[in-house]
Scaffold this motif. Structure first.
Motif, PDB file in Angstrom:
ATOM      1  N   THR A 146     -38.969  71.367  57.466  1.00 13.22           N
ATOM      2  CA  THR A 146     -40.334  71.174  57.002  1.00 13.22           C
ATOM      3  C   THR A 146     -41.133  70.460  58.081  1.00 13.22           C
ATOM      4  O   THR A 146     -40.659  69.493  58.678  1.00 13.22           O
ATOM      5  CB  THR A 146     -40.350  70.342  55.714  1.00 13.22           C
ATOM      6  N   PHE A 147     -42.329  70.975  58.335  1.00  7.39           N
ATOM      7  CA  PHE A 147     -43.234  70.323  59.272  1.00  7.39           C
ATOM      8  C   PHE A 147     -44.427  69.740  58.514  1.00  7.39           C
ATOM      9  O   PHE A 147     -44.859  70.294  57.508  1.00  7.39           O
ATOM     10  CB  PHE A 147     -43.695  71.311  60.335  1.00  7.39           C
ATOM     11  N   ILE A 148     -44.913  68.624  59.045  1.00  7.35           N
ATOM     12  CA  ILE A 148     -45.962  67.884  58.341  1.00  7.35           C
ATOM     13  C   ILE A 148     -47.195  67.752  59.229  1.00  7.35           C
ATOM     14  O   ILE A 148     -47.051  67.498  60.430  1.00  7.35           O
ATOM     15  CB  ILE A 148     -45.458  66.455  57.997  1.00  7.35           C
ATOM     16  N   SER A 149     -48.375  67.890  58.641  1.00 11.31           N
ATOM     17  CA  SER A 149     -49.592  67.598  59.404  1.00 11.31           C
ATOM     18  C   SER A 149     -50.645  66.940  58.512  1.00 11.31           C
ATOM     19  O   SER A 149     -50.539  66.953  57.289  1.00 11.31           O
ATOM     20  CB  SER A 149     -50.170  68.867  60.035  1.00 11.31           C
ATOM     21  N   ILE A 150     -51.616  66.344  59.179  1.00 10.40           N
ATOM     22  CA  ILE A 150     -52.782  65.783  58.476  1.00 10.40           C
ATOM     23  C   ILE A 150     -53.999  66.365  59.186  1.00 10.40           C
ATOM     24  O   ILE A 150     -54.513  65.782  60.123  1.00 10.40           O
ATOM     25  CB  ILE A 150     -52.788  64.238  58.540  1.00 10.40           C
ATOM     26  N   PRO A 151     -54.450  67.557  58.759  1.00  8.41           N
ATOM     27  CA  PRO A 151     -55.449  68.270  59.565  1.00  8.41           C
ATOM     28  C   PRO A 151     -56.872  67.737  59.451  1.00  8.41           C
ATOM     29  O   PRO A 151     -57.646  67.877  60.388  1.00  8.41           O
ATOM     30  CB  PRO A 151     -55.360  69.709  59.055  1.00  8.41           C
ATOM     31  N   THR A 152     -57.241  67.142  58.310  1.00  9.40           N
ATOM     32  CA  THR A 152     -58.672  66.887  58.117  1.00  9.40           C
ATOM     33  C   THR A 152     -59.076  65.422  58.176  1.00  9.40           C
ATOM     34  O   THR A 152     -60.268  65.123  58.143  1.00  9.40           O
ATOM     35  CB  THR A 152     -59.135  67.426  56.747  1.00  9.40           C
ATOM     36  N   GLU A 153     -58.119  64.516  58.233  1.00  7.72           N
ATOM     37  CA  GLU A 153     -58.515  63.111  58.168  1.00  7.72           C
ATOM     38  C   GLU A 153     -58.395  62.434  59.540  1.00  7.72           C
ATOM     39  O   GLU A 153     -57.467  62.711  60.284  1.00  7.72           O
ATOM     40  CB  GLU A 153     -57.630  62.350  57.169  1.00  7.72           C
ATOM     41  N   PRO A 154     -59.318  61.519  59.854  1.00 11.75           N
ATOM     42  CA  PRO A 154     -59.203  60.780  61.112  1.00 11.75           C
ATOM     43  C   PRO A 154     -57.997  59.831  61.064  1.00 11.75           C
ATOM     44  O   PRO A 154     -57.913  58.968  60.188  1.00 11.75           O
ATOM     45  CB  PRO A 154     -60.518  60.012  61.200  1.00 11.75           C
ATOM     46  N   LEU A 155     -57.076  60.017  61.997  1.00  8.07           N
ATOM     47  CA  LEU A 155     -55.813  59.270  61.933  1.00  8.07           C
ATOM     48  C   LEU A 155     -56.021  57.769  62.110  1.00  8.07           C
ATOM     49  O   LEU A 155     -55.365  56.964  61.447  1.00  8.07           O
ATOM     50  CB  LEU A 155     -54.842  59.807  62.988  1.00  8.07           C
ATOM     51  N   GLU A 156     -56.923  57.405  63.001  1.00  4.79           N
ATOM     52  CA  GLU A 156     -57.119  55.972  63.261  1.00  4.79           C
ATOM     53  C   GLU A 156     -57.589  55.243  61.980  1.00  4.79           C
ATOM     54  O   GLU A 156     -57.093  54.170  61.643  1.00  4.79           O
ATOM     55  CB  GLU A 156     -58.150  55.801  64.400  1.00  4.79           C
ATOM     56  N   THR A 157     -58.518  55.867  61.254  1.00  7.77           N
ATOM     57  CA  THR A 157     -59.019  55.260  60.018  1.00  7.77           C
ATOM     58  C   THR A 157     -57.909  55.169  58.971  1.00  7.77           C
ATOM     59  O   THR A 157     -57.762  54.164  58.275  1.00  7.77           O
ATOM     60  CB  THR A 157     -60.189  56.102  59.454  1.00  7.77           C
ATOM     61  N   THR A 207     -47.892  70.515  54.389  1.00 13.58           N
ATOM     62  CA  THR A 207     -46.545  70.821  54.886  1.00 13.58           C
ATOM     63  C   THR A 207     -46.406  72.321  55.074  1.00 13.58           C
ATOM     64  O   THR A 207     -47.104  73.104  54.442  1.00 13.58           O
ATOM     65  CB  THR A 207     -45.454  70.386  53.879  1.00 13.58           C
ATOM     66  N   ARG A 208     -45.500  72.700  55.979  1.00  7.25           N
ATOM     67  CA  ARG A 208     -45.127  74.111  56.102  1.00  7.25           C
ATOM     68  C   ARG A 208     -43.705  74.202  56.612  1.00  7.25           C
ATOM     69  O   ARG A 208     -43.215  73.296  57.281  1.00  7.25           O
ATOM     70  CB  ARG A 208     -46.092  74.853  57.006  1.00  7.25           C
ATOM     71  N   LEU A 209     -43.060  75.327  56.281  1.00  5.47           N
ATOM     72  CA  LEU A 209     -41.694  75.523  56.759  1.00  5.47           C
ATOM     73  C   LEU A 209     -41.740  76.030  58.186  1.00  5.47           C
ATOM     74  O   LEU A 209     -42.711  76.658  58.600  1.00  5.47           O
ATOM     75  CB  LEU A 209     -40.965  76.517  55.857  1.00  5.47           C
ATOM     76  N   SER A 210     -40.664  75.751  58.953  1.00  3.74           N
ATOM     77  CA  SER A 210     -40.615  76.128  60.361  1.00  3.74           C
ATOM     78  C   SER A 210     -40.950  77.604  60.544  1.00  3.74           C
ATOM     79  O   SER A 210     -40.573  78.443  59.731  1.00  3.74           O
ATOM     80  CB  SER A 210     -39.228  75.849  60.918  1.00  3.74           C
ATOM     81  N   GLY A 211     -41.649  77.916  61.624  1.00  7.60           N
ATOM     82  CA  GLY A 211     -42.184  79.249  61.851  1.00  7.60           C
ATOM     83  C   GLY A 211     -41.126  80.260  62.256  1.00  7.60           C
ATOM     84  O   GLY A 211     -39.950  79.937  62.393  1.00  7.60           O
ATOM     85  N   LYS A 212     -41.588  81.482  62.433  1.00  6.16           N
ATOM     86  CA  LYS A 212     -40.692  82.552  62.874  1.00  6.16           C
ATOM     87  C   LYS A 212     -40.090  82.195  64.228  1.00  6.16           C
ATOM     88  O   LYS A 212     -40.715  81.526  65.036  1.00  6.16           O
ATOM     89  CB  LYS A 212     -41.490  83.858  63.013  1.00  6.16           C
ATOM     90  N   GLY A 213     -38.882  82.689  64.446  1.00  5.93           N
ATOM     91  CA  GLY A 213     -38.255  82.469  65.756  1.00  5.93           C
ATOM     92  C   GLY A 213     -37.612  81.106  65.906  1.00  5.93           C
ATOM     93  O   GLY A 213     -36.994  80.805  66.920  1.00  5.93           O
TER      94      GLY A 213
END
Ligand SMILES: Nc1ncnc2c1ncn2[C@@H]1O[C@H](COP(=O)(O)OP(=O)(O)OP(=O)(O)O)[C@@H](O)[C@H]1O
Ligand SMILES: [Mg+2]
Length: 399
Positions: free
Chosen positions: A373-384, A361-367
């Motif tokens: 709060t923003f959410i991501s899943i950077p390292t895992e294959p989404l389909e699996t 998670t991260r808080l909304s960026g500058k500007g």
């Protein structure tokens, strides 16, 4: 069906305990040494030990191997109870699991942890039983229930009843840092006996894969080069530790081998090809474990599924807002006929899953206006991930 690939597919499943555990002789020896007096003269001593090492370094499988040794070496006088704290996150749930494993008819309701503890102690004293309790992934218990939950379990062992100490304790965790969260008395009593599980090098992963492949696959289904290819992805490179921060994980390696074998089978190939390995690497979950996902509550799973779905649809951006996740979650709840949880609850779920490395998670960026709060899943294959969570949701709902 394509019969060219598997001899015994079961030997590649995560729970399979192989006959031999290469590179873990030292750790097994240490366990045997630490617990020796408790095994030979049950009741004479209360042993506590800790196992630490990265994901996939063989802690769980080594503890289970040790469990078989305990039963044999004690001639059945000492039981070994393995408890997954990823699945049992309160002291009550852990105690219940211990009670059941020791053959105690555990009452369904109306009991506190303290009463359950008394019940277990009475029962083992009457029946003259002894046991080593392994609390696996103890971090979950600490995180969810706090240090007092561990205290309660440590107390189970301190109790000196009838013919002495009834229990000994083995705590298992990915890093030693969990010990800093324990109450002081408990921490110091664990002091000395820490057994380390270093991450596996490429050569070690290769050896482990070769042993498993011999059991699981037809000889003609693989070459050593294919196994080397997987070892390069999963093993620690001794020359380049920094690049290997996430590696040394035998589960990851075995999972890639299993998926590559399945792809070969699916494509009616007579053997596993490099392209199957490449595709398998892309499909394999890396930092997230299946039993961690199983341990999530139904609504955490529904929320995770919502996040995965939304991320898959918004393929041009790595993040989605918590608001978008909520919208999707409400749709999914409707689809499964579930009453959606409130915003504050969902927020807790997100924090919880983030603390366990399932989400980022991260808080909304500058500007940007406001704080979202923003959410991501950077390292895992989404389909699996989607497939795994979907089938767990269905199982939870009983179909
Ligand atoms: N030395 C080994 N020989 C053969 N198989 C191994 C060895 N070490 C690990 N494995 C296999 O790798 C997989 C992962 O091992 P294990 O579950 O014990 O890891 P772990 O250290 O408990 O990881 P985590 O912290 O994620 O729970 C299992 O399928 C296990 O059988
Ligand atoms: Mg484990």
């Amino acid at each position: 069906m394509n019969m060219a690939i598997f001899k015994n597919e079961g030997a590649l499943t995560p729970d399979y305990v192989p006959d031999k555990l290469p590179f873990r002789d030292d750790q097994l020896k240490l366990l045997q040494t630490y617990f020796d007096s408790f095994i030979r003269m049950p009741g004479s001593i209360y042993v506590k030990a800790v196992m630490v090492g990265r994901s996939g370094s063989g802690k769980t499988v080594t503890s289970k191997k040790f469990g078989s040794y305990v039963r044999v070496a004690s001639k059945g006088r000492v039981e070994f109870v393995h408890v997954s704290c990823a699945l049992h996150r309160t002291s009550f749930s852990v105690l219940k699991t211990i009670g059941l494993a020791l053959g105690l008819p555990v009452p369904r309701r109306g009991f506190s942890s303290e009463e359950l503890l008394e019940l277990i102690l009475d029962d083992v004293t009457t029946k003259d039983k002894y046991a080593i309790i392994a609390l696996d992934d103890v971090f979950y218990l600490l995180n969810y229930s706090g240090p007092d939950a561990i205290d309660a379990l440590v107390r189970l062992g301190e109790e000196y009843s009838g013919k002495g100490y009834r229990f000994s304790l083995l705590l298992i965790s990915q890093s030693e840092s969990f010990m800093d969260q324990l109450n002081r008395g408990v921490k110091s009593s664990l002091g000395g006996a820490v057994i380390e599980f270093p991450p596996y090098t490429k050569d070690q992963i290769f050896e482990i894969l070769l042993n498993r492949a011999r059991e699981a696959l037809k000889d003609s289904a693989y070459t050593e080069e294919i196994l080397e290819m997987i070892s390069d992805v999963a093993g620690v490179d001794p020359e380049d530790q920094a690049k290997s921060a996430m590696r040394g994980d035998a589960r990851y390696a075995l999972d890639i081998l299993w998926r590559a074998s399945k792809l070969a089978e699916l494509n009616a190939s007579p053997r596993i090809m490099p392209s199957h390995v490449r595709e398998a690497v892309m499909q394999t979950l890396h930092g997230v474990r299946e039993d961690e996902l199983i341990g999530l509550s139904l609504h955490e799973k529904l929320l995770l599924l919502a996040i995965v779905n939304r991320l898959m649809r918004s393929s041009d951006t790595p993040y989605i807002s918590i608001g978008d996740a909520e919208d999707e979650y409400e749709m999914i709840c409707e689809q499964y006929g579930q009453e959606p949880r409130k915003h504050t609850q969902l927020w807790d779920y997100v924090k919880d899953m983030a603390s366990r490395g399932i989400l980022e998670t991260r808080l909304s960026g500058k500007g940007m206006r406001g704080r979202t709060t923003f959410i991501s899943i950077p390292t895992e294959p989404l389909e699996t991930m989607k497939q795994a969570v979907e089938s767990m949701v269905k199982r939870d709902l009983g179909d």
